[in-house]
Design an enzyme around this catalytic site. Structure first.
Site, PDB file in Angstrom:
ATOM      1  N   HIS A 168      -2.389   3.881   5.779  1.00 37.48           N
ATOM      2  CA  HIS A 168      -3.551   3.261   6.094  1.00 37.48           C
ATOM      3  C   HIS A 168      -5.124   3.853   6.072  1.00 37.48           C
ATOM      4  O   HIS A 168      -5.843   3.290   5.188  1.00 37.48           O
ATOM      5  CB  HIS A 168      -3.454   2.463   7.488  1.00 37.48           C
ATOM      6  CG  HIS A 168      -4.588   2.049   8.129  1.00 37.48           C
ATOM      7  ND1 HIS A 168      -5.136   0.872   7.439  1.00 37.48           N
ATOM      8  CD2 HIS A 168      -5.529   2.355   8.967  1.00 37.48           C
ATOM      9  CE1 HIS A 168      -6.131   0.330   8.479  1.00 37.48           C
ATOM     10  NE2 HIS A 168      -6.321   1.208   9.121  1.00 37.48           N
ATOM     11  N   TYR A 215       6.413   4.393  11.089  1.00 43.54           N
ATOM     12  CA  TYR A 215       6.512   2.660  11.020  1.00 43.54           C
ATOM     13  C   TYR A 215       7.147   2.031   9.899  1.00 43.54           C
ATOM     14  O   TYR A 215       7.539   1.009   9.924  1.00 43.54           O
ATOM     15  CB  TYR A 215       5.151   2.151  11.529  1.00 43.54           C
ATOM     16  CG  TYR A 215       4.180   2.263  10.486  1.00 43.54           C
ATOM     17  CD1 TYR A 215       3.913   1.601   9.269  1.00 43.54           C
ATOM     18  CD2 TYR A 215       2.853   3.138  10.936  1.00 43.54           C
ATOM     19  CE1 TYR A 215       3.013   1.835   8.443  1.00 43.54           C
ATOM     20  CE2 TYR A 215       1.874   3.301   9.801  1.00 43.54           C
ATOM     21  CZ  TYR A 215       1.696   2.671   8.799  1.00 43.54           C
ATOM     22  OH  TYR A 215       0.711   2.780   8.212  1.00 43.54           O
ATOM     23  N   ARG A 247       0.819  -1.261  -0.254  1.00 46.97           N
ATOM     24  CA  ARG A 247      -0.104  -0.106  -0.041  1.00 46.97           C
ATOM     25  C   ARG A 247       0.946   1.106   0.039  1.00 46.97           C
ATOM     26  O   ARG A 247       1.755   1.226   0.903  1.00 46.97           O
ATOM     27  CB  ARG A 247      -0.940  -0.105   1.159  1.00 46.97           C
ATOM     28  CG  ARG A 247      -0.996   1.139   2.070  1.00 46.97           C
ATOM     29  CD  ARG A 247      -2.233   0.890   3.086  1.00 46.97           C
ATOM     30  NE  ARG A 247      -1.600   0.172   4.535  1.00 46.97           N
ATOM     31  CZ  ARG A 247      -1.028   0.739   5.284  1.00 46.97           C
ATOM     32  NH1 ARG A 247      -0.348   2.054   5.317  1.00 46.97           N
ATOM     33  NH2 ARG A 247      -0.492   0.466   6.212  1.00 46.97           N
TER      34      ARG A 247
HETATM   35  C1  LIG Z   1     -11.812  -6.746  14.520  1.00 49.03           C
HETATM   36  C2  LIG Z   1     -10.956  -5.516  14.009  1.00 49.03           C
HETATM   37  N1  LIG Z   1      -9.894  -5.094  14.872  1.00 49.03           N
HETATM   38  C3  LIG Z   1      -9.231  -3.938  14.726  1.00 49.03           C
HETATM   39  C4  LIG Z   1      -9.856  -3.028  13.686  1.00 49.03           C
HETATM   40  C5  LIG Z   1      -8.813  -2.026  13.284  1.00 49.03           C
HETATM   41  N2  LIG Z   1      -8.191  -2.217  12.108  1.00 49.03           N
HETATM   42  C6  LIG Z   1      -8.509  -1.577  10.807  1.00 49.03           C
HETATM   43  S1  LIG Z   1      -7.485  -2.082   9.678  1.00 49.03           S
HETATM   44  C7  LIG Z   1      -6.309  -2.637  10.851  1.00 49.03           C
HETATM   45  C8  LIG Z   1      -5.112  -3.524   9.973  1.00 49.03           C
HETATM   46  C9  LIG Z   1      -5.655  -4.248   9.155  1.00 49.03           C
HETATM   47  O1  LIG Z   1      -4.651  -5.107   8.347  1.00 49.03           O
HETATM   48  P1  LIG Z   1      -4.538  -5.916   7.214  1.00 49.03           P
HETATM   49  O2  LIG Z   1      -5.498  -6.832   7.544  1.00 49.03           O
HETATM   50  O3  LIG Z   1      -3.221  -6.232   6.718  1.00 49.03           O
HETATM   51  O4  LIG Z   1      -5.324  -4.997   5.927  1.00 49.03           O
HETATM   52  P2  LIG Z   1      -4.621  -3.750   5.288  1.00 49.03           P
HETATM   53  O5  LIG Z   1      -5.275  -2.706   6.085  1.00 49.03           O
HETATM   54  O6  LIG Z   1      -3.242  -3.819   5.175  1.00 49.03           O
HETATM   55  O7  LIG Z   1      -5.415  -3.598   4.047  1.00 49.03           O
HETATM   56  C10 LIG Z   1      -6.965  -2.844  12.171  1.00 49.03           C
HETATM   57  C11 LIG Z   1      -5.964  -3.353  13.259  1.00 49.03           C
HETATM   58  C12 LIG Z   1     -10.798  -3.649  12.929  1.00 49.03           C
HETATM   59  N3  LIG Z   1     -11.241  -2.809  11.842  1.00 49.03           N
HETATM   60  N4  LIG Z   1     -11.159  -4.777  13.100  1.00 49.03           N
END
Ligand SMILES: Cc1ncc(C[n+]2csc(CCOP(=O)(O)OP(=O)(O)O)c2C)c(N)n1
Lengths: 346, 331
Positions: A246, A255, A242
């Site tokens: 975020h 980070y 990405r």
């Molecule tokens: C159950 C839950 N825990 C925490 C969050 C907060 N949160 C949103 S995105 C994220 C990271 C997700 O990472 P990844 O699955 O690798 O997807 P990316 O954002 O890299 O596309 C977190 C911890 C959430 N949306 N849902």
């Protein structure tokens, strides 16, 4: 042994027909155009918090275009490119990110459901939706997407296991972009390739260069075909990155190193595909310019449509909780409609 | 009205009959969960259904509650009418994310496009010496979730009609079956297909002294207490709420206004339990009629005890209800 990473562009291969390749490129470019506009709109206060997907266009568009019209996408929150490629109207997507109620009802004809916020919860639901098609005698396939971080959750494992056991026609896309917000892959899992897990569930696992549109598209097509033939689910891991934060509230400089971002910028999936098209004489600056003008025009038109959406009504808060309002919603509805809070209305 | 033929069934048989009728009537109905197929469920509620309808329509799932709820949601999205069994209500917790985040929310977050006609059945409550985590009463937890309905029948006859309504309903319904009643309650149940309306409370017994309010496994406890009181010359009203969400506030308030005294009986832990909701509604809607504080007879603020020798002290019984009644009458 390391799984093989499927790639074409780096080897100068061109495995698609010209029209198909151009279709891929246009859809990816359109998605990027939207992403850039969305960031601008957000800065202007015309969108809420927004999750950009820049850099992941090949993964998202590649899978969406591998699907037929009757197939479904069950997306996570970063999958705007997938939704656009699946046919969600731009104005609906804008209204969605504007947190306007009109953006939360996706049009009936579009086989896509709202993005999921709680991570990984979409996975078992996608399996159910896929099976429903089988019961109804429709051969729809469901593609669902998750990030590398999301694969740590129980629902991911439960969903994949269910899909394999029940033989559900699902394509599981993991967009492995290396980070779950700030947590790097190395703190997320002790396995090098997620696709390795596929064997543990009893389904094929494939690793593709997620910034190689040809690789994603072709492997997704194979997975869709397999699913449609009744051969069950596939786990497709797309290695990607990405390029943006975020969300619009995030600061990635805290980070991840700039050099890392730069290295990935050089592997931008849109530039890579464009280069391949140019080498074949299928694309040039002029065509790019024409496309951008058309996108600009489309965006202006669709944005204007969103401005026509009526202001949300207070009573919309309690609408659509049940098929028919229960007594408690009804009472609140009447109060809100008359401009009161519930307790003032008594 | 033509009187239907009836037979005496227990709650297990009544629920089984409802599932059988639903499966035969509507191709979209599916029954699944852990051990529901070949075994017919740990309480035999689904006995014989797989034999009759095949492994496609009545099937065992892998052991994963979140997966079961997620599967149900997706199936409903795709136009099916899933009836999922969670083996014990205490095992709904691993699926709470699917319930709170999605089952109750999809209609709202899709502004009406995605409705989920899902029924989740689960045995709940104590009184039969089950192991740890097998006697929980999570109805307040479920009732606190917007978008779902919560139905708890108190007799075989009601269970059959209410379950058929739940399956016909366009919204997700939690259907909790008191384990104590499975084989403990036997009653005349009409043959054939019939539905009973959701969202209606029932006055089971008229009386002027006080109103006892409860549901599910507590109904027989309230009736027993009412009978003892009657012998002592005190006539109490007994209300079976039957549907907790949506709540039939009208019937509830009317019943309390008539007597001026209210006692809520439930077997979940006391704090934040459904009794608190009932008490609050009474305070909001009938305070002027009250001659005593609304009292609660409930479980303790502790997990349901798996210790057979003292388990009966947790679950409200007629004696405790009568003690509360005495308190209300002498306030
Ligand atoms: C159950 C839950 N825990 C925490 C969050 C907060 N949160 C949103 S995105 C994220 C990271 C997700 O990472 P990844 O699955 O690798 O997807 P990316 O954002 O890299 O596309 C977190 C911890 C959430 N949306 N849902």
């Amino acid at each position: 042994m390391k799984p093989q990473v499927v790639q074409y562009l780096n080897k100068g291969e061109f495995p698609l027909g010209e029209e198909e390749a151009l279709r891929l490129y246009r859809a990816m470019r359109r998605a990027r155009f939207f992403d850039e506009k969305a960031l601008t709109l957000q800065r202007q206060g015309r969108l809420g918090v927004y999750a950009p997907f820049m850099g992941q266009e090949a993964a998202q568009v590649g899978v969406a275009l591998a699907l037929g019209e009757g197939d479904w996408v069950v997306p996570s929150y970063r999958e705007s490119a997938m939704l656009l490629a699946k046919g969600l109207p731009l104005h609906t997507l804008i209204l969605y990110w504007r947190a306007h109620p009109a953006g939360w009802r996706f049009p009936e004809g579009v086989r896509a459901v709202n993005p999921y916020i709680p991570i990984a919860t979409q996975i078992p639901q996608a399996v159910g939706l896929a099976l429903a098609g089988r019961y109804r005698g429709e051969d729809w396939v469901v593609a669902t997407s998750i990030g590398d971080g999301g694969t740590s959750k129980g629902d991911f494992h439960e969903g994949l296991n269910f899909a394999a056991v029940l033989g559900a026609p699902v394509v599981f896309l993991v967009q492995n972009n290396g980070y779950a917000i700030s947590v790097p892959r190395s703190r997320q899992m002790k396995v090098d390739y997620l696709a390795r897990r596929a064997e543990g569930y009893g389904m094929p696992g494939v690793v593709v260069d997620g910034n190689d549109a040809f690789a994603v598209y072709l492997e997704a097509k194979k997975a869709v075909e397999r699913a449609r033939k009744g051969e069950g689910p596939t786990l497709l891991e797309a290695l990607t990155y990405r390029l943006a934060p975020h969300t619009t509230s995030d600061d990635p400089s805290r980070y991840r190193p700039k050099e890392e971002e730069e290295a990935w910028r050089a592997k931008d999936p849109i530039l890579r595909l464009r280069k391949a098209l140019e080498e074949r004489g299928l694309w040039d600056q002029e065509r790019e310019q024409t496309l951008l003008e058309a996108l600009e025009e489309e965006f202006a038109r669709e944005l204007a449509l969103t401005d026509q959406a009526p202001e949300p009504r207070p009573e919309e808060i309690v609408e659509h909780v049940y098929a028919e309002m229960g007594p408690d919603q009804r009472r609140a509805f009447e109060a809100l409609k008359r401009g009161f809070h519930l307790e003032e209305a008594w | 009205m033509v009187r239907e033929r009836t037979r005496v069934l227990n709650l297990v048989q009544a629920v089984n009959e409802a599932l059988d009728l639903a499966l035969s009537r509507d191709e979209r109905v599916l029954v699944f969960g852990e051990d529901v197929g070949r075994l017919g469920g740990v309480f035999r509620v689904t006995e014989g259904l797989q034999e009759k309808y095949g492994e496609r329509r009545v099937f065992d799932t892998p052991l994963a509650e979140s997966g079961i709820l997620g599967l149900a949601i997706g199936l409903a999205m795709g136009g099916m009418r899933p009836v999922a069994e969670i083996q014990f209500a205490g095992f709904l917790y691993p699926a709470l994310d699917q319930i709170l985040s999605h089952l109750g929310r999809w209609r709202h977050r899709s502004r009406g496009r995605v409705g989920l006609p899902v029924v989740v059945r689960a045995p709940y409550g104590g009184g039969v010496h089950t192991p740890e985590q097998h006697a929980d009463s999570p109805e307040a937890l479920l009732g606190h979730t917007p978008g779902v309905k919560v139905v708890i029948p108190s007799s075989p006859e009601r269970a059959k009609g209410l379950l058929l309504s739940a399956i016909e309903d366009e919204d997700p319904v939690f259907f909790l079956e008191a384990i104590k009643l499975y084989r403990g309650a036997r009653a005349e149940v009409p043959e054939g297909y019939y539905t009973l309306p959701l969202g209606k409370a029932r006055v089971l017994k008229e009386g002027k002294a006080a109103t006892l309010i409860g549901y599910g496994g507590m109904v027989e406890v309230m009736l027993e207490a009412a009978e003892v009181a009657r012998k002592e010359g005190v006539e109490v009203m007994v209300v079976d709420l039957e549907t907790l969400v949506p709540l039939d506030e009208e019937t509830l308030l009317e019943a309390v206004r008539e007597t001026g005294r209210a006692i809520v009986v439930y077997e979940a832990m006391r704090t934040g339990g459904f009794g608190a909701e009932i008490a609050a509604r009474i305070a909001e809607g009938a305070i002027d009629y009250l001659q005593a504080p609304v009292l609660r007879v409930a479980g303790y603020d502790a997990p349901y005890p798996p210790f057979s020798a003292i388990e009966h002290l947790y679950r409200p019984n007629a004696r405790r209800v009568l003690a509360a009644l005495r308190k209300a009458l002498t306030y």
